[in-house]
Design an enzyme around this catalytic site. Structure first.
Site, PDB file in Angstrom:
ATOM      1  N   ASP A 173      32.368  -9.400 -38.935  1.00 28.14           N
ATOM      2  CA  ASP A 173      31.476 -10.059 -39.905  1.00 28.14           C
ATOM      3  C   ASP A 173      30.082 -10.342 -39.349  1.00 28.14           C
ATOM      4  OD1 ASP A 173      31.220 -11.147 -42.543  1.00 28.14           O
ATOM      5  OD2 ASP A 173      31.268 -13.162 -41.690  1.00 28.14           O
ATOM      6  N   ASP A 218      28.133 -18.157 -34.564  1.00 24.31           N
ATOM      7  CA  ASP A 218      29.028 -17.969 -35.714  1.00 24.31           C
ATOM      8  C   ASP A 218      30.116 -16.934 -35.436  1.00 24.31           C
ATOM      9  OD1 ASP A 218      27.675 -19.881 -37.193  1.00 24.31           O
ATOM     10  OD2 ASP A 218      26.305 -18.433 -38.083  1.00 24.31           O
TER      11      ASP A 218
END
Length: 409
Positions: free
Chosen positions: A289, A309
């Site tokens: 992602d 992240d």
């Protein structure tokens, strides 16, 4: 001997001398670099176990001041961090003085201010450790424990490009609600006997709150980088389209890397090699992602790719998403130091090292055994991919010597 013959002989001897000298120096440099890689690996192993200890010796600085001074263009924290345990202890225990909705993004998070003014990002627990996230490799909620594990993997790989992360338990009723902003407080609810909140984000829904066990919620806290180091967001050249039936160029163009190499900042400097390192990192944790990435502003491609992240990771230990490795197998280059470190981690060393590194975290055990086993299996796939590259192009082309000097003033 005639003058002409002497000149020719001297020229030949000079060429041999130069070639020998260059060859020996190159071998000595390579050997010295490899020996330093080995020493760095041993230092890493000896410092893996980080006890969360509040004591800070030989300094009057706060944990936040120490961590802020660690940051330089190519590292978030240095190799030698005797104060790491104290900083992480502060992250896990310091009083929360303000709580707000998280910064912009797709997933639920909260922005906390700890005593002393330090910002941290809190990500709540959504899944049990043995829960399998089915579907696409980027499916499901963020995994708070993935952030913790990814930080320690960053330490083990020697990248030092991920902000500090530690697990933390918070009491939503006594620690968060009394200091929450109206915007965050408005998203709190009670489900059964559990206190819950759903926050503000692109995918945040009142029907899908994160719930505590009673009032106590498990989560992770990520240390906010110092404001003096503003971030710049970049589109990842190997990002996905996230549209069914629509492929990104890298998914069908075998020569895509050649095009990337002609565009800034990938045409010079360390950025493309950072992309390769990140692909290896993401493949190990199962993160498909990384559609964008951050670096420091105005760096002209010289600063690191910051590993922010990492929570869309460790979702399914049985899924090895090979496309994550596309930058590696399409470009067929890798840092020598990265290659050396990966080889040192073979034969179960990676699993053992990560388990040891996470053992003192407040939310330990951080990962289930299937996820730890998957790391060792994925490492073998990475090594096999590099071998395919060296068989095709030769090690001199594939293995790139890129050791940038790092300074902590």
């Amino acid at each position: 001997m005639k003058l002409k013959q002497r000149v020719v002989l001297l020229a030949i001897l000079l060429v041999i001398f130069i070639f020998t000298k260059v060859f020996l120096i190159d071998n000595l440099d390579t050997s010295a670099a490899n020996r330093e890689d080995q020493r760095a690996f041993q230092r890493m192993l000896s410092g893996l176990r980080v006890a969360l200890d509040p004591r800070l010796e030989h300094t009057l600085q706060s944990p936040w001041e120490i961590a802020a001074q660690w940051v330089v263009p190519r590292e978030v924290y240095p190799e030698d961090t005797p104060e790491l345990g104290a900083v992480m202890h502060a992250m896990a225990t310091k009083k929360i003085v303000k709580a707000d909705v998280g910064y912009k993004g797709t997933q639920l998070k909260a922005l906390l201010i700890l005593e002393g003014g330090q910002k941290v990002v809190f990500k709540p627990k959504r899944y049990a450790r043995d829960y399998i996230v089915e579907g696409e490799p980027y499916a499901g909620y963020d995994r708070h424990n993935a952030e913790v594990a990814a930080f320690h993997l960053d330490r083990i790989l020697g990248f030092r490009r991920a902000p500090l992360v530690v697990g933390r338990f918070v009491n939503l009723r006594t620690e968060i609600k009394p200091v929450a902003t109206e915007q965050l407080l408005g998203t709190f609810m009670t489900v059964g006997n559990n206190t819950c909140f759903y926050g503000k984000c692109y995918y945040c829904r009142e029907t899908e709150p994160a719930c505590a066990d009673g009032d106590v919620m498990e989560g992770s806290v990520t240390l906010w980088l110092p404001d003096v180091w503003p971030l710049q967001k970049h589109r990842h050249p190997w990002g996905r389209t996230y549209r069914e039936g629509k492929l990104a160029r890298w998914e069908y163009d075998e020569s895509y890397c050649d095009a990337v190499k002609k565009t800034s900042p990938y045409d010079s400097g360390p950025r493309l090699l950072d992309i390769i390192d990140t692909a290896i990192f993401d493949y190990l944790i199962g993160n498909a992602d990384r559609h964008h990435y951050e670096s420091f502003q105005d760096d002209e491609g010289a600063s690191m790719l910051i590993l922010l992240d990492n929570a869309k990771s460790f979702g399914n230990p049985a899924l090895d998403e090979r496309s994550i490795l596309a930058p590696l197998y399409q470009c067929c280059i890798i840092r020598v130091s990265t290659w050396n470190r990966l080889n040192y981690l073979k034969n179960g060393v990676l699993k053992s090292a990560l388990k040891t590194a996470m053992s003192h975290d407040p939310i330990s055990p951080v990962l289930s055994d299937p996820h730890l086993d998957a790391l060792d299996q994925r490492l073998l796939s990475i090594l096999a991919t590099v071998k395919q590259c060296t068989d095709q192009f030769g090690p001199d082309v594939v293995l790139v010597e890129d050791r940038m000097t790092l300074s902590h003033l």
